[in-house]
Scaffold this motif. Structure first.
Motif, PDB file in Angstrom:
ATOM      1  N   LEU A  21       0.831  -1.213   0.000  1.00 43.31           N
ATOM      2  CA  LEU A  21       0.000   0.000   0.000  1.00 43.31           C
ATOM      3  C   LEU A  21       0.863   1.261   0.000  1.00 43.31           C
ATOM      4  O   LEU A  21       0.507   2.272  -0.609  1.00 43.31           O
ATOM      5  N   SER A  22       2.014   1.195   0.666  1.00 43.56           N
ATOM      6  CA  SER A  22       2.892   2.373   0.751  1.00 43.56           C
ATOM      7  C   SER A  22       3.474   2.746  -0.611  1.00 43.56           C
ATOM      8  O   SER A  22       3.894   3.879  -0.827  1.00 43.56           O
ATOM      9  N   ASN A  23       3.486   1.790  -1.543  1.00 49.52           N
ATOM     10  CA  ASN A  23       3.987   2.058  -2.895  1.00 49.52           C
ATOM     11  C   ASN A  23       2.976   2.820  -3.749  1.00 49.52           C
ATOM     12  O   ASN A  23       3.309   3.251  -4.858  1.00 49.52           O
ATOM     13  N   SER A  24       1.741   2.954  -3.255  1.00 48.41           N
ATOM     14  CA  SER A  24       0.706   3.631  -4.040  1.00 48.41           C
ATOM     15  C   SER A  24       0.838   5.146  -3.929  1.00 48.41           C
ATOM     16  O   SER A  24       0.864   5.684  -2.817  1.00 48.41           O
ATOM     17  N   PRO A  25       0.869   5.850  -5.059  1.00 53.13           N
ATOM     18  CA  PRO A  25       0.908   7.315  -5.003  1.00 53.13           C
ATOM     19  C   PRO A  25      -0.401   7.906  -4.464  1.00 53.13           C
ATOM     20  O   PRO A  25      -0.447   9.069  -4.076  1.00 53.13           O
ATOM     21  N   LEU A  26      -1.451   7.066  -4.428  1.00 50.10           N
ATOM     22  CA  LEU A  26      -2.761   7.529  -3.937  1.00 50.10           C
ATOM     23  C   LEU A  26      -2.849   7.502  -2.413  1.00 50.10           C
ATOM     24  O   LEU A  26      -3.773   8.051  -1.829  1.00 50.10           O
ATOM     25  N   VAL A  27      -1.878   6.832  -1.773  1.00 48.70           N
ATOM     26  CA  VAL A  27      -1.905   6.704  -0.304  1.00 48.70           C
ATOM     27  C   VAL A  27      -0.920   7.690   0.315  1.00 48.70           C
ATOM     28  O   VAL A  27       0.279   7.660   0.021  1.00 48.70           O
ATOM     29  N   LYS A  28      -1.458   8.550   1.188  1.00 47.65           N
ATOM     30  CA  LYS A  28      -0.623   9.556   1.855  1.00 47.65           C
ATOM     31  C   LYS A  28       0.037   8.970   3.100  1.00 47.65           C
ATOM     32  O   LYS A  28       1.227   9.092   3.312  1.00 47.65           O
ATOM     33  N   HIS A  29      -0.788   8.309   3.937  1.00 48.52           N
ATOM     34  CA  HIS A  29      -0.283   7.810   5.221  1.00 48.52           C
ATOM     35  C   HIS A  29      -1.023   6.534   5.593  1.00 48.52           C
ATOM     36  O   HIS A  29      -2.220   6.406   5.352  1.00 48.52           O
ATOM     37  N   ILE A  30      -0.278   5.588   6.177  1.00 53.81           N
ATOM     38  CA  ILE A  30      -0.873   4.324   6.627  1.00 53.81           C
ATOM     39  C   ILE A  30      -0.690   4.206   8.131  1.00 53.81           C
ATOM     40  O   ILE A  30       0.419   4.345   8.643  1.00 53.81           O
ATOM     41  N   PHE A  31      -1.786   3.961   8.814  1.00 48.66           N
ATOM     42  CA  PHE A  31      -1.735   3.618  10.236  1.00 48.66           C
ATOM     43  C   PHE A  31      -1.926   2.106  10.331  1.00 48.66           C
ATOM     44  O   PHE A  31      -2.703   1.524   9.570  1.00 48.66           O
ATOM     45  N   CYS A  32      -1.215   1.461  11.251  1.00 52.06           N
ATOM     46  CA  CYS A  32      -1.387   0.023  11.444  1.00 52.06           C
ATOM     47  C   CYS A  32      -1.612  -0.253  12.929  1.00 52.06           C
ATOM     48  O   CYS A  32      -0.823   0.178  13.774  1.00 52.06           O
ATOM     49  N   ALA A  33      -2.731  -0.928  13.243  1.00 54.02           N
ATOM     50  CA  ALA A  33      -3.080  -1.203  14.639  1.00 54.02           C
ATOM     51  C   ALA A  33      -3.129  -2.709  14.895  1.00 54.02           C
ATOM     52  O   ALA A  33      -3.881  -3.410  14.228  1.00 54.02           O
ATOM     53  N   PRO A  34      -2.316  -3.256  15.822  1.00 54.48           N
ATOM     54  CA  PRO A  34      -1.333  -2.523  16.609  1.00 54.48           C
ATOM     55  C   PRO A  34      -0.005  -2.288  15.893  1.00 54.48           C
ATOM     56  O   PRO A  34       0.843  -1.561  16.393  1.00 54.48           O
ATOM     57  N   GLY A  35       0.186  -2.901  14.702  1.00 55.71           N
ATOM     58  CA  GLY A  35       1.437  -2.699  13.977  1.00 55.71           C
ATOM     59  C   GLY A  35       2.613  -3.386  14.637  1.00 55.71           C
ATOM     60  O   GLY A  35       2.446  -4.228  15.518  1.00 55.71           O
ATOM     61  N   SER A  36       3.818  -3.019  14.186  1.00 51.70           N
ATOM     62  CA  SER A  36       5.038  -3.606  14.743  1.00 51.70           C
ATOM     63  C   SER A  36       6.224  -2.728  14.396  1.00 51.70           C
ATOM     64  O   SER A  36       6.101  -1.783  13.619  1.00 51.70           O
ATOM     65  N   VAL A  37       7.374  -3.067  14.970  1.00 53.21           N
ATOM     66  CA  VAL A  37       8.615  -2.332  14.699  1.00 53.21           C
ATOM     67  C   VAL A  37       8.927  -2.339  13.204  1.00 53.21           C
ATOM     68  O   VAL A  37       9.238  -1.308  12.606  1.00 53.21           O
ATOM     69  N   VAL A  45       4.370   4.666   7.117  1.00 46.60           N
ATOM     70  CA  VAL A  45       3.549   3.838   8.015  1.00 46.60           C
ATOM     71  C   VAL A  45       3.816   4.149   9.480  1.00 46.60           C
ATOM     72  O   VAL A  45       4.958   4.310   9.896  1.00 46.60           O
ATOM     73  N   GLU A  46       2.730   4.192  10.261  1.00 46.24           N
ATOM     74  CA  GLU A  46       2.818   4.484  11.693  1.00 46.24           C
ATOM     75  C   GLU A  46       2.006   3.455  12.476  1.00 46.24           C
ATOM     76  O   GLU A  46       0.843   3.203  12.164  1.00 46.24           O
ATOM     77  N   SER A  47       2.637   2.831  13.483  1.00 43.73           N
ATOM     78  CA  SER A  47       1.904   1.898  14.345  1.00 43.73           C
ATOM     79  C   SER A  47       1.082   2.677  15.365  1.00 43.73           C
ATOM     80  O   SER A  47       1.570   3.661  15.924  1.00 43.73           O
ATOM     81  N   VAL A  48      -0.154   2.249  15.581  1.00 41.58           N
ATOM     82  CA  VAL A  48      -1.022   2.924  16.556  1.00 41.58           C
ATOM     83  C   VAL A  48      -1.604   1.916  17.535  1.00 41.58           C
ATOM     84  O   VAL A  48      -1.885   0.777  17.175  1.00 41.58           O
ATOM     85  N   ASP A  49      -1.763   2.364  18.763  1.00 40.99           N
ATOM     86  CA  ASP A  49      -2.252   1.489  19.828  1.00 40.99           C
ATOM     87  C   ASP A  49      -3.766   1.627  19.948  1.00 40.99           C
ATOM     88  O   ASP A  49      -4.264   2.489  20.649  1.00 40.99           O
ATOM     89  N   LEU A  50      -4.491   0.777  19.226  1.00 42.20           N
ATOM     90  CA  LEU A  50      -5.956   0.760  19.311  1.00 42.20           C
ATOM     91  C   LEU A  50      -6.384  -0.611  19.802  1.00 42.20           C
ATOM     92  O   LEU A  50      -5.812  -1.622  19.390  1.00 42.20           O
ATOM     93  N   SER A  51      -7.391  -0.667  20.654  1.00 40.95           N
ATOM     94  CA  SER A  51      -7.907  -1.969  21.093  1.00 40.95           C
ATOM     95  C   SER A  51      -8.734  -2.572  19.966  1.00 40.95           C
ATOM     96  O   SER A  51      -9.720  -1.970  19.518  1.00 40.95           O
TER      97      SER A  51
END
Length: 436
Positions: A21-37, A45-51
């Motif tokens: 998804l990060s390779n897409s020029p249409l995507v500005k920012h990706i959040f990933c919950a809970p994500g990883s290092v 891409v940014e990891s976010v702490d969501l239940s």
């Protein structure tokens, strides 16, 4: 205008989806919950702490962050109705509703569904009474049996019985001893199919089916398919063990029939439909359906996807998949080798320092996807789960891709690291495709 995307999950599958998804020029920012290092090492891409259990809180957060699309990785949130909770808030979701996710979450329902819509599958019976199940097993004419807990048992709860006694013991374990809790309130007893197992995944908007190249997962821990089952020790794509003619049958008789059948049941199925197929002497048979991307198949599939993943996902959500051409690299093959921690699959070892990563990541067309990795002392990376990493390589032939992926896995080290050295071996005994 570029968009914000939320990916739900934290494993290698989600890392591959975020990477693509990060390779897409249409995507500005990706959040990933809970994500990883590893996932958040990408600049987009940014990891976010969501239940992942608090769906109303996720809906509120999505509105605040102006999320254009939610992509759900694992099956549990889908089976628990995350899509049903987000859609009323106007949040677009790539993934089926709770009713659609039953195709994976309830094996008894799925088998009845396959029978009703004439989707080729093994003969079976379902039981909630242990004695009735054991009586059926004793009198079954099938040469061999598989006993499955009907619900989601985290990839477990399936026993391939070597005898009728073992099948009966599995029934007692699941129904009487409640080894898998509510997931085992019903058991499915079916005939064991023989052949090569192949994963056939497809994008769908509830009408159109866009099939992905066939992949093959390696479930056993050891080389030569020995030892206990795991979540998957590696995968490769495309898999030559299913012919183009058989694939056309799978598209029509399995995937399209399923999507049409779900629609007939009043379920608009959006997302990925994954058919676990067994290529038997009498043709491809459906072992099971999954309601999401597979892991480790996703990692190798994303290596070969030429089209923009965000565009495909939005087309599925918007019901316009027919208008999108989904392209795959036909001149290349991808092989992924999983590196697991000591003791896996029985246990996992955490906190072991991982070395060799930076050197491997500079190799051309080699990508390392993180499954169970955490940040340790002095900014080191350490193991944090059973399956730690998957090393994927893309090359012009399967044999070369397998060789490159395996040597890259050998260059990454931590105490007790284990990986298979024969991923894609079944393809090499087959003369089809570009295995040579």
């Amino acid at each position: 205008m570029s968009k914000n995307v939320l990916v739900i999950g934290s494993g290698g599958r989600e890392h591959a989806l975020c990477w693509k998804l990060s390779n897409s020029p249409l995507v500005k920012h990706i959040f990933c919950a809970p994500g990883s290092v590893g996932i958040s090492s990408n600049i987009k891409v940014e990891s976010v702490d969501l239940s992942l259990k608090d769906f109303p809180a996720i809906a509120t957060w999505c509105k605040e962050k102006d999320i254009d699309l939610v992509v759900v990785g694992p099956e549990d949130p889908l089976a628990n109705g995350i899509v049903d909770a987000l859609i009323p808030h106007g949040i677009k979701c790539f993934g089926p509703t709770k009713a659609g996710a039953q195709i994976e979450a309830n094996k008894d329902w799925a088998k009845k569904f396959m029978t009703k819509y004439q989707i080729p599958t093994a003969r079976y019976q379902s039981f909630s009474d242990a004695n009735a199940a054991k009586e059926f097993i004793k009198n079954a004419s099938y040469p061999a049996l598989v006993v499955k807990a009907s619900g989601l048992a985290a990839g477990k709860g399936v026993v391939v019985a070597s005898s009728k006694e073992e099948a009966c013991a599995a029934v007692d374990e699941i129904l009487t001893d409640a080894k898998y809790g509510v997931a085992g309130q019903t058991v499915v007893v079916e005939e064991l199919l023989e052949g090569d197992e192949v994963s056939v995944l497809a994008f769908t908007d509830g009408e159109t089916v866009a099939m992905m190249p066939p992949a093959q997962d390696h479930k056993r821990i050891g080389d030569g398919d020995t030892g206990p089952n795991t979540g998957g020790m590696g995968a490769y794509c495309p898999c030559p063990l299913i012919t183009p003619e058989q694939l056309a049958d799978v598209k029509e008789q399995v995937l399209q029939r399923a999507v049409d059948g779900l629609k007939a049941e009043g379920i608009k199925y959006v997302g990925v439909l994954y058919a676990g197929m067994m290529v038997t002497k009498s043709g491809p048979m459906t072992l099971e359906f999954n309601c999401r991307f597979g892991d480790p198949e996703t990692q190798v599939l994303m290596m070969l996807l030429e089209s923009d993943l965000y565009t495909i996902m939005r087309a599925c959500v918007d019901g316009t998949l027919k208008q999108v051409q989904v392209k795959w690299e036909t001149e290349n093959c991808a092989v992924g080798v999983v590196i697991a921690s000591k003791g896996y699959p029985e246990t996992s070892t955490k906190g072991c320092v991982i070395s060799g990563l930076s050197q491997v990541q500079t190799r051309p067309n080699v990508v390392v996807f993180h499954s169970g990795v955490a940040r340790g002392a002095n900014d080191s990376l350490v193991t944090a789960g059973g399956r730690v990493l998957l090393v994927a390589a893309k090359r012009g032939s399967l044999r070369t891709a397998a060789s490159v992926a395996t040597s890259a896995a050998a260059a990454i080290d931590f105490p007790g690291a284990q990986y298979r050295k024969d991923i894609a071996h079944k393809a090499f005994s087959n003369s089809l495709a570009h295995a040579e």
